[in-house]
Design a protein around this motif. Structure first.
Motif, PDB file in Angstrom:
ATOM      1  N   GLY A  51      25.591  47.740  39.819  1.00  9.74           N
ATOM      2  CA  GLY A  51      26.086  49.086  39.546  1.00  9.74           C
ATOM      3  C   GLY A  51      26.367  49.312  38.078  1.00  9.74           C
ATOM      4  N   THR A  52      26.874  50.499  37.798  1.00 12.35           N
ATOM      5  CA  THR A  52      27.219  50.919  36.440  1.00 12.35           C
ATOM      6  C   THR A  52      28.698  50.662  36.189  1.00 12.35           C
ATOM      7  OG1 THR A  52      25.558  52.680  36.532  1.00 12.35           O
ATOM      8  CG2 THR A  52      27.288  52.876  34.846  1.00 12.35           C
ATOM      9  N   ALA A  53      29.008  49.999  35.098  1.00  8.53           N
ATOM     10  CA  ALA A  53      30.393  49.657  34.801  1.00  8.53           C
ATOM     11  C   ALA A  53      31.213  50.890  34.435  1.00  8.53           C
ATOM     12  CB  ALA A  53      30.458  48.647  33.665  1.00  8.53           C
ATOM     13  N   VAL A  54      32.287  51.081  35.173  1.00  8.09           N
ATOM     14  CA  VAL A  54      33.343  52.019  34.796  1.00  8.09           C
ATOM     15  C   VAL A  54      34.559  51.147  34.526  1.00  8.09           C
ATOM     16  CG1 VAL A  54      34.903  53.814  35.641  1.00  8.09           C
ATOM     17  CG2 VAL A  54      32.455  53.980  36.078  1.00  8.09           C
ATOM     18  N   THR A  55      35.089  51.214  33.322  1.00 11.58           N
ATOM     19  CA  THR A  55      36.115  50.276  32.905  1.00 11.58           C
ATOM     20  C   THR A  55      37.500  50.905  32.922  1.00 11.58           C
ATOM     21  OG1 THR A  55      35.882  50.833  30.556  1.00 11.58           O
ATOM     22  CG2 THR A  55      34.442  49.099  31.428  1.00 11.58           C
ATOM     23  N   ILE A  56      38.497  50.034  33.118  1.00 14.90           N
ATOM     24  CA  ILE A  56      39.877  50.505  33.154  1.00 14.90           C
ATOM     25  C   ILE A  56      40.790  49.394  32.648  1.00 14.90           C
ATOM     26  CG2 ILE A  56      40.011  49.885  35.600  1.00 14.90           C
ATOM     27  CD1 ILE A  56      42.022  52.204  35.936  1.00 14.90           C
ATOM     28  N   ARG A  57      41.750  49.766  31.831  1.00 13.97           N
ATOM     29  CA  ARG A  57      42.740  48.811  31.317  1.00 13.97           C
ATOM     30  C   ARG A  57      44.097  49.157  31.908  1.00 13.97           C
ATOM     31  NH1 ARG A  57      42.488  49.470  25.745  1.00 13.97           N
ATOM     32  NH2 ARG A  57      40.802  47.922  25.689  1.00 13.97           N
ATOM     33  N   ILE A  58      44.701  48.178  32.594  1.00 10.39           N
ATOM     34  CA  ILE A  58      45.990  48.383  33.246  1.00 10.39           C
ATOM     35  C   ILE A  58      46.974  47.340  32.726  1.00 10.39           C
ATOM     36  CG2 ILE A  58      47.213  48.532  35.447  1.00 10.39           C
ATOM     37  CD1 ILE A  58      44.564  48.989  36.818  1.00 10.39           C
ATOM     38  N   PRO A  59      47.847  47.706  31.789  1.00  5.31           N
ATOM     39  CA  PRO A  59      48.860  46.751  31.351  1.00  5.31           C
ATOM     40  C   PRO A  59      49.971  46.608  32.398  1.00  5.31           C
ATOM     41  CG  PRO A  59      48.457  48.471  29.700  1.00  5.31           C
ATOM     42  CD  PRO A  59      47.867  48.934  31.000  1.00  5.31           C
ATOM     43  N   HIS A  60      50.524  45.421  32.453  1.00  5.45           N
ATOM     44  CA  HIS A  60      51.707  45.094  33.268  1.00  5.45           C
ATOM     45  C   HIS A  60      51.659  45.660  34.689  1.00  5.45           C
ATOM     46  CE1 HIS A  60      53.048  49.066  31.828  1.00  5.45           C
ATOM     47  NE2 HIS A  60      52.893  48.636  30.600  1.00  5.45           N
ATOM     48  N   PHE A  78      30.655  50.633  39.424  1.00  8.09           N
ATOM     49  CA  PHE A  78      31.266  49.319  39.625  1.00  8.09           C
ATOM     50  C   PHE A  78      32.482  49.266  38.713  1.00  8.09           C
ATOM     51  CE2 PHE A  78      32.137  44.898  39.066  1.00  8.09           C
ATOM     52  CZ  PHE A  78      31.686  44.248  40.201  1.00  8.09           C
ATOM     53  N   VAL A  79      33.662  49.100  39.285  1.00 11.06           N
ATOM     54  CA  VAL A  79      34.908  49.181  38.523  1.00 11.06           C
ATOM     55  C   VAL A  79      35.263  47.815  37.933  1.00 11.06           C
ATOM     56  CG1 VAL A  79      37.364  49.734  38.629  1.00 11.06           C
ATOM     57  CG2 VAL A  79      35.714  51.086  39.954  1.00 11.06           C
ATOM     58  N   ALA A  80      35.493  47.786  36.619  1.00 10.27           N
ATOM     59  CA  ALA A  80      35.888  46.559  35.923  1.00 10.27           C
ATOM     60  C   ALA A  80      37.289  46.754  35.361  1.00 10.27           C
ATOM     61  CB  ALA A  80      34.902  46.238  34.804  1.00 10.27           C
ATOM     62  N   ILE A  81      38.216  45.895  35.765  1.00  5.67           N
ATOM     63  CA  ILE A  81      39.630  46.093  35.463  1.00  5.67           C
ATOM     64  C   ILE A  81      40.184  44.972  34.592  1.00  5.67           C
ATOM     65  CG2 ILE A  81      41.938  46.412  36.428  1.00  5.67           C
ATOM     66  CD1 ILE A  81      40.624  47.385  39.004  1.00  5.67           C
ATOM     67  N   GLU A  82      40.626  45.340  33.401  1.00 12.53           N
ATOM     68  CA  GLU A  82      41.362  44.411  32.530  1.00 12.53           C
ATOM     69  C   GLU A  82      42.848  44.505  32.860  1.00 12.53           C
ATOM     70  OE1 GLU A  82      42.643  43.944  27.864  1.00 12.53           O
ATOM     71  OE2 GLU A  82      40.648  44.753  28.299  1.00 12.53           O
ATOM     72  N   ARG A  83      43.487  43.347  33.003  1.00  4.97           N
ATOM     73  CA  ARG A  83      44.903  43.323  33.366  1.00  4.97           C
ATOM     74  C   ARG A  83      45.804  42.857  32.229  1.00  4.97           C
ATOM     75  NH1 ARG A  83      47.671  45.057  35.286  1.00  4.97           N
ATOM     76  NH2 ARG A  83      48.749  44.054  36.999  1.00  4.97           N
ATOM     77  N   VAL A 106      30.527  50.703  44.408  1.00  2.22           N
ATOM     78  CA  VAL A 106      29.775  49.597  45.000  1.00  2.22           C
ATOM     79  C   VAL A 106      30.508  48.262  44.921  1.00  2.22           C
ATOM     80  CG1 VAL A 106      27.547  50.703  44.605  1.00  2.22           C
ATOM     81  CG2 VAL A 106      28.481  49.153  42.867  1.00  2.22           C
ATOM     82  N   GLY A 107      31.525  48.179  44.050  1.00  5.94           N
ATOM     83  CA  GLY A 107      32.249  46.933  43.915  1.00  5.94           C
ATOM     84  C   GLY A 107      33.238  47.010  42.776  1.00  5.94           C
ATOM     85  N   ALA A 108      34.014  45.918  42.623  1.00  6.33           N
ATOM     86  CA  ALA A 108      35.002  45.867  41.553  1.00  6.33           C
ATOM     87  C   ALA A 108      35.254  44.427  41.152  1.00  6.33           C
ATOM     88  CB  ALA A 108      36.306  46.532  41.986  1.00  6.33           C
ATOM     89  N   VAL A 109      35.625  44.250  39.886  1.00  4.78           N
ATOM     90  CA  VAL A 109      36.045  42.951  39.392  1.00  4.78           C
ATOM     91  C   VAL A 109      37.372  43.139  38.665  1.00  4.78           C
ATOM     92  CG1 VAL A 109      34.669  43.168  37.252  1.00  4.78           C
ATOM     93  CG2 VAL A 109      35.423  40.912  38.033  1.00  4.78           C
ATOM     94  N   ILE A 110      38.319  42.248  38.961  1.00 11.15           N
ATOM     95  CA  ILE A 110      39.660  42.329  38.392  1.00 11.15           C
ATOM     96  C   ILE A 110      39.989  41.010  37.694  1.00 11.15           C
ATOM     97  CG2 ILE A 110      42.107  42.740  38.859  1.00 11.15           C
ATOM     98  CD1 ILE A 110      41.268  43.979  41.540  1.00 11.15           C
ATOM     99  N   ASP A 111      40.467  41.098  36.454  1.00  9.99           N
ATOM    100  CA  ASP A 111      40.935  39.893  35.768  1.00  9.99           C
ATOM    101  C   ASP A 111      42.397  39.661  36.158  1.00  9.99           C
ATOM    102  OD1 ASP A 111      41.261  37.700  34.240  1.00  9.99           O
ATOM    103  OD2 ASP A 111      40.549  38.592  32.380  1.00  9.99           O
ATOM    104  N   GLY A 112      42.589  39.439  37.439  1.00  7.13           N
ATOM    105  CA  GLY A 112      43.909  39.272  38.015  1.00  7.13           C
ATOM    106  C   GLY A 112      43.777  39.283  39.523  1.00  7.13           C
ATOM    107  N   PRO A 113      44.895  39.300  40.235  1.00  6.66           N
ATOM    108  CA  PRO A 113      44.845  39.236  41.691  1.00  6.66           C
ATOM    109  C   PRO A 113      44.676  40.601  42.349  1.00  6.66           C
ATOM    110  CG  PRO A 113      47.121  39.134  40.975  1.00  6.66           C
ATOM    111  CD  PRO A 113      46.284  39.179  39.723  1.00  6.66           C
ATOM    112  N   ALA A 114      44.362  40.553  43.632  1.00  9.46           N
ATOM    113  CA  ALA A 114      44.344  41.737  44.496  1.00  9.46           C
ATOM    114  C   ALA A 114      45.196  41.404  45.720  1.00  9.46           C
ATOM    115  CB  ALA A 114      42.923  42.091  44.900  1.00  9.46           C
ATOM    116  N   THR A 115      45.334  42.359  46.614  1.00  7.80           N
ATOM    117  CA  THR A 115      46.073  42.110  47.844  1.00  7.80           C
ATOM    118  C   THR A 115      45.382  42.814  49.003  1.00  7.80           C
ATOM    119  OG1 THR A 115      48.306  42.024  48.795  1.00  7.80           O
ATOM    120  CG2 THR A 115      47.668  44.080  47.689  1.00  7.80           C
ATOM    121  N   ASP A 116      45.888  42.614  50.204  1.00  3.35           N
ATOM    122  CA  ASP A 116      45.315  43.214  51.406  1.00  3.35           C
ATOM    123  C   ASP A 116      43.857  42.817  51.601  1.00  3.35           C
ATOM    124  OD1 ASP A 116      47.746  44.480  51.850  1.00  3.35           O
ATOM    125  OD2 ASP A 116      47.139  46.328  50.852  1.00  3.35           O
ATOM    126  N   PHE A 117      43.591  41.520  51.527  1.00  5.68           N
ATOM    127  CA  PHE A 117      42.219  41.037  51.682  1.00  5.68           C
ATOM    128  C   PHE A 117      41.640  41.414  53.043  1.00  5.68           C
ATOM    129  CE2 PHE A 117      41.521  37.448  48.386  1.00  5.68           C
ATOM    130  CZ  PHE A 117      42.032  38.259  47.382  1.00  5.68           C
TER     131      PHE A 117
END
Length: 223
Positions: A51-60, A78-83, A106-117
């Motif tokens: 997919g196409t990267a859509v980026t997001i930065r989420i501090p704290h 495709f969502v890419a998340i900086e934590r 279509v998908g996401a990648v997180i440089d950190g954890p997720a929940t509700d697997f």
């Protein structure tokens, strides 16, 4: 303060179809950069997406901007998340999973954890992250940014980059190199099918790969 930039141009549909057939590990045979840290792993390893990267930065612990993103993402993103180094708070859970799935992400990648697997598996949302966490982010209204260059697993991802993700990991390609990389990888995958057939017919792998010639040309005889 929140920064929201324009959505990037999406990767052409025909190129996405090519990329969906590519294994990240095949690209790893000829590229050494562009790969997200291997500790960021698939929740659904059977899935391969592009997919196409859509980026997001989420501090704290503030996920306000991620909730907002669910309103503007498009099918095929495709969502890419900086934590920003936060490995404690899960910014992505069941409700965000459903919202993103309904939006066509279509998908996401997180440089950190997720929940509700269990919810991620239930709706089959392809997700790559650093594992689960029960501690979540909150709607705090503090700060965040959409469609800025981010760093995920040591890899810089820009809005509009081409992403391929599967059981082996996540690879990031500049749009200008994505087609050439995909075509080369598919050629290698087709050659691998032929190689396996040669093995089944009795040939030896080092004879095919050239390892026999190299070793026997340099080996030292031991009495």
């Amino acid at each position: 303060m929140f920064e929201v930039n324009e959505m990037p141009r999406q990767i052409d549909a025909d190129l996405i179809k090519l990329m969906e057939r590519v294994e990240t590990a095949t690209i790893g045979h000829f590229l050494h950069s562009g790969f997200v840290d291997r500790e960021i792993r698939a929740v659904l390893p059977e899935k391969r997406v592009a997919g196409t990267a859509v980026t997001i930065r989420i501090p704290h612990a503030d996920s306000t901007i991620l909730h907002y993103l669910t309103k503007i993402v498009r099918p095929g993103d495709f969502v890419a998340i900086e934590r920003c180094g936060d490995n404690r708070h899960a910014c992505w859970g069941g409700v965000v999973t459903h919202a993103m799935k309904l939006a066509g992400v279509v998908g996401a990648v997180i440089d950190g954890p997720a929940t509700d697997f269990s919810e991620i598996r239930k709706v089959e949302m392809p997700m790559w992250c650093r594992g689960p966490s029960p501690i979540t982010t909150k709607i705090l209204g503090l700060e965040g940014a959409i469609n800025v260059p981010v760093t995920v697993g040591g890899q810089v991802i820009k809005p509009g980059d081409a992403i391929i993700a599967d059981e082996s990991g996540v690879v990031v390609l500049a749009p200008s190199q994505a087609r050439a990389a995909a075509e080369k990888a598919l050629g290698m995958q087709e050659n691998e099918i032929l190689l396996l057939e040669r093995l089944r017919k009795g040939e030896f792998l080092p004879d095919i790969s050239g390892a026999t010639k190299i070793v026997e040309g340099q080996k030292r005889q031991v009495a």
